[in-house]
Write an enzyme that holds these catalytic residues in place. Sequence first.
Site, short mmCIF file in Angstrom:
data_model
loop_
_atom_site.label_atom_id
_atom_site.label_comp_id
_atom_site.label_asym_id
_atom_site.label_seq_id
_atom_site.Cartn_x
_atom_site.Cartn_y
_atom_site.Cartn_z
CD GLN A 1 -5.21 0.87 -6.61
OE1 GLN A 1 -4.92 -0.11 -5.97
NE2 GLN A 1 -5.26 2.09 -6.07
CB CYS B 1 -1.86 -4.84 -3.30
SG CYS B 1 -2.87 -5.84 -2.17
CG HIS C 1 2.92 2.45 0.62
ND1 HIS C 1 1.82 1.70 0.93
CD2 HIS C 1 3.49 2.74 1.81
CE1 HIS C 1 1.73 1.54 2.24
NE2 HIS C 1 2.75 2.17 2.79
CG ASN D 1 0.07 5.87 0.06
OD1 ASN D 1 0.14 4.65 -0.10
ND2 ASN D 1 -0.85 6.44 0.79
N GLY D 2 1.64 6.76 2.57
CA GLY D 2 2.08 5.93 3.68
C GLY D 2 2.23 6.70 4.98
N GLY D 3 1.33 6.44 5.93
CA GLY D 3 1.47 6.97 7.28
C GLY D 3 1.14 8.44 7.46
#
Length: 325
Positions: free
Chosen positions: A53, A83, A154, A194-196
């Site tokens: 990445q 980010c 995300h 993505n996310g949680g």
Amino acid sequence: MMDWTDRHCRVFHRQLSRHTWLYTEMVTTGALLHGHVARHLDFDAVEHPVALQLGGSEPQDLARAAKLGEQWGYDEINLNCGCPSERVQRGAFGACLMAEPTLVADCVKAMRDVVQVPVTVKHRIGIDDVESFSFVEDFMGKIAEAGCSTFIVHARNAILKGLSPKENREIPPLKYDYAYRLKQAFPQLEILINGGVKTLDEVELHLQHVDGVMLGREAYHNPYVLAEVDARFYGDASPVKSREAVEDALIEYAASQVEKGQYLGAITRHALGLYRGMPGARGWRRVLSDPKRLKAGVSAFEEARAQSRAGAFSERDEAHSIVAA
């Protein structure tokens, strides 16, 4: 996942799942082009498949960094456009790049022109108060035109001012439906969410709408969640590794690294959650996070094992006494 998913972490996670794709922490182009390349790119062959990445916003710098990643043997180059940290913003990359889709497209094209491995993009669904679906749809469309066919979404906005990275992972609401709609809008693209996400049952539900799921902090804090991934999602008939078997592999790896002069704590810090939720987990964490105990080298694992087993028996006895009462 800065300072988390380093090469020691990835080797540890590979003991839990053979097929899951692993991603490095974000490496900036400056660190690669003006720093110690081997320190940032060295990895163990066991990590494959593994993606590098990158963080950056200059197309030619990213192209040079991507080429280095391919030469080093990485299976994918991923550009971070998600980010939200202020440090990353000062470098004019990360989530703030979502405001400049043409620049991101140029970056993707520059990388694709020099590498044969896939170039992918990880991003948010919006920035600050820009919450319309059309914003992320237009962003993805522009990058897809540059040849990117895989996107990791995300499913939160990135608030660039006023929220810390931690708050950015918690306060902006999750909008999984945006990722689902992106897959509907671009059925030819590979869309990962993505996310949680915390459980494999949740993964299963998401896979009804998208092509893949990325686990971040849950995989780090509760790594044994990865143990059943191969059987459940990759059709691997191999027996699921026990925590004890993963522990044995970790000790063997740690011993080889300590012989090379590596500090043991740089390895054990990634495995503190191996027994999360299990009786005796506290004893395991206590020993393997104690710098004084780690000075003993890999023999510290013997104490960690003893304490975790003793703690497990103690917790079971306590539970029995409460039931008896």
